[in-house]
Motif scaffolding. Sequence first.
Motif, PDB file in Angstrom:
ATOM      1  N   THR A 153       6.188   9.904  -5.291  1.00 13.26           N
ATOM      2  CA  THR A 153       5.246  10.282  -4.232  1.00 13.26           C
ATOM      3  C   THR A 153       4.872   9.044  -3.457  1.00 13.26           C
ATOM      4  N   GLY A 154       4.182   9.220  -2.357  1.00 13.79           N
ATOM      5  CA  GLY A 154       3.712   8.102  -1.545  1.00 13.79           C
ATOM      6  C   GLY A 154       2.337   7.623  -1.969  1.00 13.79           C
ATOM      7  N   ALA A 155       1.799   8.137  -3.094  1.00 12.34           N
ATOM      8  CA  ALA A 155       0.446   7.777  -3.520  1.00 12.34           C
ATOM      9  C   ALA A 155       0.336   6.279  -3.808  1.00 12.34           C
ATOM     10  N   GLY A 156       1.334   5.699  -4.426  1.00 13.28           N
ATOM     11  CA  GLY A 156       1.291   4.271  -4.745  1.00 13.28           C
ATOM     12  C   GLY A 156       1.203   3.414  -3.501  1.00 13.28           C
ATOM     13  N   PHE A 160      -1.912   0.844  -2.526  1.00 13.95           N
ATOM     14  CA  PHE A 160      -1.670  -0.563  -2.195  1.00 13.95           C
ATOM     15  C   PHE A 160      -2.309  -0.935  -0.869  1.00 13.95           C
ATOM     16  N   TRP A 161      -2.034  -0.148   0.183  1.00 10.63           N
ATOM     17  CA  TRP A 161      -2.575  -0.479   1.511  1.00 10.63           C
ATOM     18  C   TRP A 161      -4.093  -0.356   1.544  1.00 10.63           C
ATOM     19  N   GLY A 162      -4.667   0.617   0.824  1.00  7.63           N
ATOM     20  CA  GLY A 162      -6.115   0.754   0.757  1.00  7.63           C
ATOM     21  C   GLY A 162      -6.747  -0.443   0.086  1.00  7.63           C
ATOM     22  N   ALA A 165      -6.554  -3.426   2.442  1.00  8.19           N
ATOM     23  CA  ALA A 165      -7.555  -3.323   3.514  1.00  8.19           C
ATOM     24  C   ALA A 165      -8.937  -3.674   2.992  1.00  8.19           C
ATOM     25  N   LEU A 166      -9.291  -3.212   1.793  1.00 10.72           N
ATOM     26  CA  LEU A 166     -10.593  -3.511   1.209  1.00 10.72           C
ATOM     27  C   LEU A 166     -10.763  -5.008   0.990  1.00 10.72           C
ATOM     28  N   VAL A 167      -9.748  -5.676   0.473  1.00 12.48           N
ATOM     29  CA  VAL A 167      -9.810  -7.128   0.254  1.00 12.48           C
ATOM     30  C   VAL A 167      -9.969  -7.864   1.575  1.00 12.48           C
ATOM     31  N   LEU A 168      -9.224  -7.440   2.590  1.00  9.02           N
ATOM     32  CA  LEU A 168      -9.332  -8.084   3.897  1.00  9.02           C
ATOM     33  C   LEU A 168     -10.717  -7.887   4.506  1.00  9.02           C
ATOM     34  N   LEU A 169     -11.290  -6.684   4.384  1.00  9.40           N
ATOM     35  CA  LEU A 169     -12.629  -6.423   4.901  1.00  9.40           C
ATOM     36  C   LEU A 169     -13.678  -7.259   4.170  1.00  9.40           C
ATOM     37  N   LEU A 170     -13.553  -7.370   2.856  1.00  8.31           N
ATOM     38  CA  LEU A 170     -14.504  -8.193   2.097  1.00  8.31           C
ATOM     39  C   LEU A 170     -14.388  -9.661   2.506  1.00  8.31           C
TER      40      LEU A 170
END
Length: 179
Positions: A153-156, A160-162, A165-170
């Motif tokens: 599935t594309g869940a992985g 990963f991208w989520g 994005a969270l690390v970049l926002l922090l």
Amino acid sequence: MTEGLEIPALEAGVVRVFSLSMDEAEAAALKGDAARLEAALGAPVEDPKWVEVLAVADLEGLGLAGYLAEGQGIAPETLAPDRARLNALEGHVMLVMSPAFGGAPVSLAPASAVTLVGVYSETRPEVRFEELPAGSTKGNLAGPGGRGPAPATGAGRWIFWGALALVLLLALGWALWGR
């Protein structure tokens, strides 16, 4: 087209036997030397490890025909018509196997000291496909620990991208307001 001197593209399982009218030093110089082999055969040799130069006297007891059968996998019945001629050769011979030319089509133009003696095909065992026994194809594809492969599935990818994005926002928030 000269029979035996034309090598078709992607040829496999063929051994060409050449007699060498040269002294021991000249024959020894051919071993593993692509440039000298090219000059002797009149064609580029891509992989010299597939060319064997040997003294017939070193085959005492086995003979050249025996060496071709035992060492090169050529059927004795294939060699039978030429056995006496092969075993009567003296001096040095050069065995050129198909992979020497890297699968390219080649026209050989041997030097005057190099004479084609024969072209022989290796014996290949007959390939037989038999049906598998009834229960042998059933089983568990799970690896160690009893876990099978992850579902496709594309869940992985989304996780990963989520997380990225969270690390970049922090990091951005800390850089702007955390100082």
